[in-house]
Design a protein around this motif. Structure first.
Motif, PDB file in Angstrom:
ATOM      1  N   ASN A 465       0.799  -1.221   0.000  1.00  0.00           N
ATOM      2  CA  ASN A 465       0.000   0.000   0.000  1.00  0.00           C
ATOM      3  C   ASN A 465       0.834   1.276   0.000  1.00  0.00           C
ATOM      4  O   ASN A 465       0.284   2.376  -0.118  1.00  0.00           O
ATOM      5  N   LEU A 466       2.145   1.126   0.141  1.00  0.00           N
ATOM      6  CA  LEU A 466       3.039   2.281   0.100  1.00  0.00           C
ATOM      7  C   LEU A 466       4.383   1.818  -0.447  1.00  0.00           C
ATOM      8  O   LEU A 466       5.088   1.038   0.200  1.00  0.00           O
ATOM      9  N   PHE A 467       4.720   2.272  -1.630  1.00  0.00           N
ATOM     10  CA  PHE A 467       5.976   1.826  -2.244  1.00  0.00           C
ATOM     11  C   PHE A 467       6.515   2.910  -3.162  1.00  0.00           C
ATOM     12  O   PHE A 467       5.787   3.815  -3.594  1.00  0.00           O
ATOM     13  N   GLY A 468       7.805   2.816  -3.446  1.00  0.00           N
ATOM     14  CA  GLY A 468       8.435   3.824  -4.290  1.00  0.00           C
ATOM     15  C   GLY A 468       9.634   3.272  -5.034  1.00  0.00           C
ATOM     16  O   GLY A 468      10.222   2.255  -4.647  1.00  0.00           O
ATOM     17  N   THR A 469       9.987   3.956  -6.111  1.00  0.00           N
ATOM     18  CA  THR A 469      11.107   3.588  -6.956  1.00  0.00           C
ATOM     19  C   THR A 469      11.898   4.848  -7.272  1.00  0.00           C
ATOM     20  O   THR A 469      11.308   5.910  -7.491  1.00  0.00           O
ATOM     21  N   ALA A 470      13.230   4.737  -7.304  1.00  0.00           N
ATOM     22  CA  ALA A 470      14.077   5.905  -7.538  1.00  0.00           C
ATOM     23  C   ALA A 470      14.962   5.692  -8.760  1.00  0.00           C
ATOM     24  O   ALA A 470      15.407   4.564  -9.041  1.00  0.00           O
ATOM     25  N   VAL A 482       9.215   7.816  -7.825  1.00  0.00           N
ATOM     26  CA  VAL A 482       7.783   7.609  -8.050  1.00  0.00           C
ATOM     27  C   VAL A 482       7.234   6.863  -6.841  1.00  0.00           C
ATOM     28  O   VAL A 482       7.654   5.739  -6.555  1.00  0.00           O
ATOM     29  N   TYR A 483       6.339   7.522  -6.109  1.00  0.00           N
ATOM     30  CA  TYR A 483       5.732   6.955  -4.904  1.00  0.00           C
ATOM     31  C   TYR A 483       4.263   6.664  -5.158  1.00  0.00           C
ATOM     32  O   TYR A 483       3.548   7.488  -5.737  1.00  0.00           O
ATOM     33  N   THR A 484       3.794   5.503  -4.700  1.00  0.00           N
ATOM     34  CA  THR A 484       2.365   5.185  -4.740  1.00  0.00           C
ATOM     35  C   THR A 484       1.871   4.971  -3.321  1.00  0.00           C
ATOM     36  O   THR A 484       2.485   4.223  -2.548  1.00  0.00           O
ATOM     37  N   ASN A 485       0.774   5.642  -2.990  1.00  0.00           N
ATOM     38  CA  ASN A 485       0.189   5.549  -1.647  1.00  0.00           C
ATOM     39  C   ASN A 485      -1.253   5.065  -1.773  1.00  0.00           C
ATOM     40  O   ASN A 485      -2.143   5.808  -2.188  1.00  0.00           O
ATOM     41  N   LEU A 486      -1.473   3.798  -1.430  1.00  0.00           N
ATOM     42  CA  LEU A 486      -2.814   3.220  -1.483  1.00  0.00           C
ATOM     43  C   LEU A 486      -3.432   3.091  -0.101  1.00  0.00           C
ATOM     44  O   LEU A 486      -4.469   2.440   0.066  1.00  0.00           O
ATOM     45  N   SER A 487      -2.778   3.669   0.877  1.00  0.00           N
ATOM     46  CA  SER A 487      -3.302   3.604   2.241  1.00  0.00           C
ATOM     47  C   SER A 487      -4.434   4.609   2.407  1.00  0.00           C
ATOM     48  O   SER A 487      -4.737   5.396   1.510  1.00  0.00           O
ATOM     49  N   GLY A 488      -5.034   4.622   3.564  1.00  0.00           N
ATOM     50  CA  GLY A 488      -6.166   5.511   3.800  1.00  0.00           C
ATOM     51  C   GLY A 488      -5.777   6.868   4.337  1.00  0.00           C
ATOM     52  O   GLY A 488      -6.661   7.634   4.732  1.00  0.00           O
TER      53      GLY A 488
END
Length: 541
Positions: A465-470, A482-488
């Motif tokens: 639910n929270l991950f990133g790539t550099a 690039v960060y993705t946040n799928l948390s609430g």
């Protein structure tokens, strides 16, 4: 007293007008137009500039199948709008014009379009043209719509081009069709391997001479693990291929390329899913169509083609069917990388769209999913492909199509709606709509350019639910995360360079969420802000 009160009101009103004026550089958002950092839990990100992984070579999509109709029949304004969305790298007034695709995949058809209804491919949009006719003559006005879009790709600065084939020309095939009736074996007649190779190379030479477009790769087979027989639905061109038949075709194509001045390489072998690359599959007559890496690139194999100068040291596959769960994706992609690395091969992911049905329990299901849900799930797939399979290139399947049967944006980046409606005739110029999948892909494709290298990123409490790539730019002066946040809840990111004690300064960020499409933002504090259910690209200096 009354006069003083009026003077005070006048001063306050003047101050109000100044703060609201376009001439005020702050625009009411703080110094230099920056926004105050929104509230959110702060997480740390540690970036190691010296720990590098794969060099990126492109993010792309294909021109199957609607682009040939849109590019040929639709109005200039609509075509240009679509091309700009796909290829433009311009950012105007804080809003990107498009997603700057750096790789474009051109479908070299087998001639089912010329057969019309006799092709037995029900949907005419799924049929494909062929430059070559059975009498040996070439008609270079074929693929007119696809030619429009590949020319636009070049005009906008796209850097890599792949020509791929789903079927040989129909008159080279056993059944004279673009689909196969030979099950696990190739539809291409034994005596036409060299002819098919010559055809592909002739087309590549024509594009270089007449369009100044040199294909980086020719991909001669597609998903050879499937039989591609007659279909009761829309259907499409295709054929099964044994590994031995792929090896034979690669030799013919290599010989044809060596007679030219082309720098084009052969790209193999567009596996239907990742597992076919690294293990044997004994189901559905796939034993000799699987374990592709070892069979084609193992020096001891009778099908070995790794020593051919025209064959790129790359293995490519599709992310279909192995994308249902976070842990499952990780396991499969790690195995892909391990096997490819053992044979000194780079990895390309050349097709993905949301074909499957059994996805993580936190995905609401296709019927209930929003366009944003579908697009953000794609970011999970991209992330796992990049960080575990270590892919050097990632491509979506169809760049544009008409949305039907409540499929939403599962199979397209741009929804093209014919003039007579979603289920209408694609030859009738209509309208187009960008989707969230377009912009989520843009969080990668617009900013992670060819030549950027992936670098190590350790994100606090990283999860599905929270991950990133550099990534680091070739010049070494800029880092893209690039960060993705799928948390609430919203997250703020405090990034530092590992072992240096120096913080990374976020210059600007681009957010895609339910109400934003790569919206540019800058914040006062040296933090990045990742809203809930969003993907954010952060540019660090």
């Amino acid at each position: 007293m009354k006069k003083s009160f009026h003077i005070l009101l006048a001063c306050l009103f003047t101050l109000f007008l100044y703060n609201c004026s376009d001439d005020n550089p702050s625009g009411g958002e703080g110094d230099e137009g920056k926004l105050p950092i929104p509230s959110g839990t702060t997480k740390t990100a540690s970036i190691n500039l010296t720990r590098t992984y794969q060099e990126m070579e492109g993010f792309g999509a294909s021109d199957c199948w609607a682009p040939n109709f849109v590019g040929k029949y639709w109005t200039s304004a609509q075509k240009e709008k679509i091309a700009r969305l796909l290829f433009s790298q311009e950012i105007k007034n804080g809003q990107p014009e498009g997603i700057g695709l750096s790789m474009w995949r051109f479908n070299l058809g087998g001639g089912s379009s010329e057969q019309g209804d006799n092709s037995n491919i029900n949907n005419k949009v799924r049929r494909a043209e062929c430059f070559l006719s059975e009498n040996g003559n070439y008609t270079w006005t074929k693929h007119a719509g696809q030619q429009y879009f590949i020319e636009k790709a070049k005009e906008y600065g796209c850097e890599k081009y792949v020509m791929f084939s789903n079927s040989p020309p129909v008159f080279y095939n056993y059944n004279g069709k673009g689909y196969s009736e030979r099950g696990e074996y190739s539809n291409l007649k034994e005596e036409h391997y060299d002819d098919f190779a010559t055809y592909m190379v002739t087309v590549a030479e024509w594009f270089k001479t007449n369009k100044n477009i040199e294909f980086d790769f020719i991909s001669p087979v597609n998903e050879p693990q499937y039989d591609w027989g007659p279909s009761n639905d829309d259907g499409q061109e295709g054929s099964g291929w044994q590994n031995s038949e792929i090896s034979k075709l690669a030799r013919s194509l290599n010989n044809a390329l060596q007679k030219t001045s082309l720098n084009t390489k052969i790209l193999l072998a567009e596996a239907g899913d990742w597992t076919y690359l690294y293990q044997k599959d004994y189901s559905n007559n796939r034993e000799n169509r699987s374990d592709v890496i070892a069979d084609l690139f193992g020096a001891g194999s009778e099908n070995y083609i790794g020593n051919l100068p025209g064959v790129a040291p790359i293995i490519c596959g599709h992310s279909y069917w192995t994308d249902g769960s976070w842990d499952g994706m990780a396991d499969v992609r790690q195995k892909v990388y391990n096997k490819a690395d053992a044979y000194n091969l780079k990895v390309y992911q050349t097709e993905w769209s949301m074909l499957g049905d059994n996805y993580d329990s936190d995905y609401p299901g296709h019927d209930n999913a929003s366009f944003t849900d579908i697009a953000l799930y794609m970011s999970k797939v991209i992330h796992q492909d990049l960080t575990l399979a270590n892919v050097s290139s990632w491509s979506y399947w169809t760049s544009m199509d008409n949305e039907r049967w409540n499929h939403k944006n599962r199979f397209l980046l741009i929804n093209v709606i014919p003039g007579d409606g979603a289920y209408g005739d694609m030859e009738k110029s209509g309208t187009s709509e960008d989707t969230k999948s377009l912009w989520v892909l843009g969080n990668y494709s617009l900013f992670v350019r060819p030549g950027y290298k992936r670098i190590a990123l350790e994100l606090q409490d990283s999860s599905k639910n929270l991950f990133g790539t550099a990534f680091i730019a070739p010049e070494g002066n800029q880092v893209v995360c690039v960060y993705t946040n799928l948390s609430g809840k919203a997250i703020n990111i405090d990034a530092e360079i590992k072992n240096s004690g120096k913080n990374m300064k976020p210059v600007r960020q681009y957010t895609t969420s339910s109400d934003k499409n790569l919206k540019e933002e800058t914040f006062e504090e040296e933090l990045a802000h990742i809203p809930s259910n969003a993907i954010v690209t952060v540019i660090y200096e």
